[in-house]
Scaffold this active site. Structure first.
Site, PDB file in Angstrom:
ATOM      1  N   LYS A 175       0.832  -1.213   0.000  1.00 13.91           N
ATOM      2  CA  LYS A 175       0.000   0.000   0.000  1.00 13.91           C
ATOM      3  C   LYS A 175       0.863   1.258   0.000  1.00 13.91           C
ATOM      4  O   LYS A 175       0.609   2.203  -0.754  1.00 13.91           O
ATOM      5  CB  LYS A 175      -0.922  -0.005   1.230  1.00 13.91           C
ATOM      6  CG  LYS A 175      -1.866  -1.177   1.313  1.00 13.91           C
ATOM      7  CD  LYS A 175      -2.804  -1.049   2.492  1.00 13.91           C
ATOM      8  CE  LYS A 175      -2.095  -1.040   3.816  1.00 13.91           C
ATOM      9  NZ  LYS A 175      -1.351  -2.296   4.085  1.00 13.91           N
ATOM     10  N   SER A 206     -19.185 -14.321  10.111  1.00 17.08           N
ATOM     11  CA  SER A 206     -18.997 -15.244   8.991  1.00 17.08           C
ATOM     12  C   SER A 206     -18.815 -16.691   9.419  1.00 17.08           C
ATOM     13  O   SER A 206     -18.822 -17.595   8.568  1.00 17.08           O
ATOM     14  CB  SER A 206     -17.793 -14.802   8.149  1.00 17.08           C
ATOM     15  OG  SER A 206     -16.600 -14.875   8.899  1.00 17.08           O
ATOM     16  N   LYS A 256      -9.826 -15.657   2.294  1.00 19.05           N
ATOM     17  CA  LYS A 256     -10.314 -16.925   2.851  1.00 19.05           C
ATOM     18  C   LYS A 256     -10.076 -18.079   1.883  1.00 19.05           C
ATOM     19  O   LYS A 256      -9.675 -19.178   2.289  1.00 19.05           O
ATOM     20  CB  LYS A 256     -11.798 -16.801   3.184  1.00 19.05           C
ATOM     21  CG  LYS A 256     -12.079 -15.822   4.320  1.00 19.05           C
ATOM     22  CD  LYS A 256     -13.566 -15.665   4.587  1.00 19.05           C
ATOM     23  CE  LYS A 256     -13.824 -14.711   5.749  1.00 19.05           C
ATOM     24  NZ  LYS A 256     -15.265 -14.509   6.022  1.00 19.05           N
TER      25      LYS A 256
END
Length: 812
Positions: free
Chosen positions: A367, A692, A735
């Site tokens: 970043k 989740s 994930k």
């Protein structure tokens, strides 16, 4: 010669030790303290103390002469008596002496240790007369006036002359109290006739009184012009008044002319020029050494230093910009595409505002470095400001000028450093800004990062509008959770996902290894690290979303190469190494130590009560096993593993769903009151939260309650509702990468996340079988084998079943 002092008869010897004095003249009838430090003067004083404490004191013609000769001494001096001697810590002597009588040197002795002199006392005869009395009164009045005007002489000096006996005594006492030059005092000492001495003294005092009156006049004129704020410049005003009295009216040139030149060359809006002109005008009326002048000068320096209308020209070659971006970073397609879009709009409309971008992603994905690459590709200046831990609002918008040491905020400081109005400005770690009693820096950023407002950004220090609309602001964050909503709403968020194993491999080969080889000076040597070795290093020695740990491990490997080369050179400096350096998996174990991650922790053949979920963390994705065990009890649900409130609520909702559909799964609804259920998520020291894991907890509970194992190598992620719907989740790419890394073959994901796969490359999903679900019924179908399907008793509708088994509320 005999003299009388305080009813004491003193015999004056004609041969005495002589003590030269640098910058003072001693008179009879007075007592003086002397500091004696030169060795020959110390010897003379010691000689006097061993005799009758009499010493001859005479002044040097040149006080600067350290080792005077006989010709350097005045011939007329005073015979004095030593009253007291004290040795100081630095080795010098402090003596108290009393002047007795004038004396003239006849000849100097031949001693090498100190001066000795043969003297003849000079006796003064005072004949009383009216003229002598008039002179005495005139001198007394003049001395009183002199003491009154001179601040350096105490008023007690006037009282010392009242005890003078005769004109001779009076002249000597007054001569000793005046602050005259050494030559004048020596002349008074040499005058034997009291009338001449009093006349000379009267003239000297009259001259000194005129000078003192002039000083008083100067001081009075200065004080009248002073105000409270100008008292600091008192001494400078005195100097000015002295120059006026002497007719020297020309003052040194000030720096106001220089400021006026800078003002004429300043390219800025009219409002800025007007304010600068006012400040220069104020500064010209201030004293240059006053505190207000220093503040005004600092303010003007900032106005002249800021790039009000300075812009750098962007590189407009699309292919070149794209090449430079790809040269520095692998992947990161979203930010690269956004910069190219901005460049395209800039070519069409020259007045486009700079975008406000926010790069969100785990640590180590590039970043911060992509911000520097963007500046290099666009050929703009680059400024970075780390905001992590910032608590003070003034860090962003500056302090007001009323505070000592005030400065503009970090935004204007960065623009001054860049020297242009359109740099790439990176605000790092914006999600880690704090706030306390000093203000909220995030709120201060609202104006700077709002495209509708930053054209007129106002800093507290300058209090002038500065145009930030041309700057390209980039902010970075690990998570948008720490960014205030009002600030987040003003930025264009670009999510940067973690790297896949394939991407890490390419980054290591194309970027990290060449960079490290160049940094270590190994470019002349052949170094081979195979894809197999790199893959082994990535899988077994690192577990992160970015590549920082990979870079550290590669650094360790290359340091071994440097060590071997250093040893070889020390043994044989002339032998050139041509054999390539290569690394195998066994070399990794020797250099890096045992494997940190030995492989998947997921059970291939799970027992009942075990299910695998997927979680997103700031370091990337990871698998999340969930374990459930059933015990005889009283209907208690225990949740362990340092779970957050949202995750606990997901477990409660999942159990409620199963209880409301108990008959559908061939479970006795009354049995729940006779059992305790314990849900545990391993790695208990690591905090976990989020919705989740909902379907994973339901599957683990159902597996334990029905004693039916979940299929092997199946992972899942999704939020549940009480009615059995599966809602979408975030962080799907991370994930899926975690599932692929741990050997998972099948992943159950919400149907509403299917659209996210369009932004993922094939390297993310290759080898994974994705199952999209809308309801828990579909989850159960994909998670269990036929044994579970055979024991189920389908209802006509899940809604009716839920209603029939949940109409009686449960009281906790």
């Amino acid at each position: 010669m005999k003299i009388i002092r305080k009813d004491e008869e003193i015999i004056i010897r004609t041969k005495l030790p002589a003590l030269p004095l640098r910058d003072m003249v001693i008179f009879p009838y007075t007592i003086y303290p002397l500091l004696i430090g030169r060795q020959f003067t110390i010897n003379a004083l010691q000689e006097a103390m061993m005799l009758d404490k009499q010493v001859f004191l005479c002044a040097q013609k040149s006080p600067e002469e350290e080792k005077p000769k006989r010709n350097d001494l005045y011939s007329v001096g005073v015979v004095a008596r030593v009253l007291q001697v004290m040795k100081l810590p630095n080795g010098t002597l402090k003596a108290l002496v009393e002047g007795l009588v004038r004396a003239r040197v006849v000849s100097f002795g031949k001693s090498t240790q100190f001066f000795s002199a043969r003297i003849e006392p000079v006796e003064t005869i005072s004949v009383p007369s009216r003229k002598l009395e008039a002179l005495s009164r005139s001198v007394t009045d003049a001395f009183s006036e002199y003491v009154r005007l001179n601040r350096r002489i105490p008023d007690e000096a006037i009282g010392s002359i009242s005890s003078a006996e005769g004109a001779d005594h009076l002249a000597d006492v007054i001569s000793s109290q005046t602050l005259l030059r050494l030559e004048s005092k020596q002349r008074l000492l040499e005058l034997v006739d009291p009338r001449k001495r009093l006349t000379e003294l009267t003239q000297l005092l009259a001259s000194e009184i005129e000078i003192l009156k002039l000083e008083r006049k100067i001081d009075s004129s200065v004080r009248e012009s002073l105000t409270q704020s100008q008292r600091e410049s008192y001494l400078q005003q005195q100097l000015k008044a002295i120059r006026e009295e002497l007719g020297q009216l020309d003052e040194p040139a000030s720096d106001v002319d220089e400021l006026l030149t800078n003002l004429a060359e300043l390219k800025a809006p009219e409002e800025v020029k007007t304010r600068a002109e006012e400040e220069v005008r104020k500064l010209s009326r201030m004293h240059p050494f006053s505190a207000e002048a220093a503040v005004a000068r600092g303010y003007l320096d900032w106005i002249f230093a800021l790039p009000w209308e300075k812009l750098t020209k962007d590189r407009e070659d699309f292919d070149e910009v794209e090449r430079l971006l790809n040269e520095d970073h692998y992947g990161l397609d979203k930010p690269k595409r956004r910069i190219l879009e901005h460049l395209a709009v800039l070519k069409i409309s020259k007045n486009v505002r700079g975008p406000i971008l926010c790069f969100v992603g785990p640590p180590g994905v590039g970043k911060t470095s992509i911000g520097k690459s963007i500046a290099s590709a666009l050929d703009r200046k680059f400024i970075r400001a780390s905001l992590g831990g910032t608590h003070d609002e003034a860090e962003i918008r500056g302090h007001r000028r009323t505070y000592i040491g005030s400065l503009p905020g970090r935004i204007l400081q960065g623009l001054k450093k860049a020297g242009s109005r359109n740099p790439v400005f990176l605000l790092d770690e914006i999600d880690k800004i704090g706030s306390d009693f000093r203000g909220d820096p995030a709120s201060a950023l609202l104006e700077a990062l709002d495209p509708e407002q930053n054209k007129t950004f106002s800093d507290n220090y300058l209090e002038l509008d500065f145009d930030l609309s041309q700057a390209l602001f980039i902010t970075t964050a690990n998570s948008i959770g720490g960014i205030p909503h009002a600030l987040l709403d003003r930025m264009e968020v670009i999510h940067l996902s973690g790297y896949s194993e394939y991407e890490k491999l390419e980054i290591s080969k194309s970027f990290l290894i060449p960079k490290l080889i160049e940094e270590m000076g190994l470019s002349d040597y052949k170094i081979e690290i195979s894809d197999e070795t790199l893959g082994y290093l990535i899988r077994h020695y690192t577990r992160e979303a970015g590549v920082r740990e990979i870079e550290r491990k590669l650094n360790m490997l290359l340091r071994q190469v440097a060590t071997k080369l250093a040893r070889r050179k020390s043994r044989s400096a002339s032998r050139k190494t041509t054999k390539p350096f290569s690394f195998s998996t066994n070399d990794l174990k020797k250099i890096l130590g045992p494997e940190r991650f030995e492989g998947s922790e997921v059970k291939e053949s799970p027992a009942p009560g075990y299910a695998v979920g997927l979680a997103w963390t700031a370091l990337g994705g990871q698998t999340l096993p969930v374990e459930v065990t059933i015990m005889v009890g009283a209907g208690k649900l225990t949740l362990t593993g340092k779970l957050g409130e949202v995750m606990k609520e997901s477990a409660t909702a999942g159990l409620s769903y199963i209880r409301s559909h108990a008959h559908e799964f061939a479970l006795d609804p009354k049995a729940f009151a006779r059992m305790d259920i314990h849900v545990h998520v391993p790695q208990g020291a690591v905090p976990k939260d989020g919705p989740s894991a909902g379907i994973t907890i339901v599957v683990a509970l159902l597996s334990a309650l029905t004693n039916t194992p979940v299929k092997g190598l199946v992972a899942m992620t999704g939020e549940i509702t009480l009615t059995g719907d599966v809602l979408p989740i975030g962080g799907l790419k991370e994930k899926l990468l975690a599932a692929k890394r741990d050997g998972i073959k099948t992943v159950i994901v919400p149907e509403k996340n299917r659209k996210d796969l369009a932004e993922m490359g094939p390297e993310v999903t290759d080898g994974l079988k994705l199952r999209y679900v809308r309801t828990l019924e579909q989850v159960i179908r994909y998670a269990f084998d036929e044994k579970m399907q055979s024991r189920r008793k389908p209802m006509k509708s899940d809604t009716k079943s839920a209603g029939r088994h949940s109409h009686t509320p449960r009281v906790n």
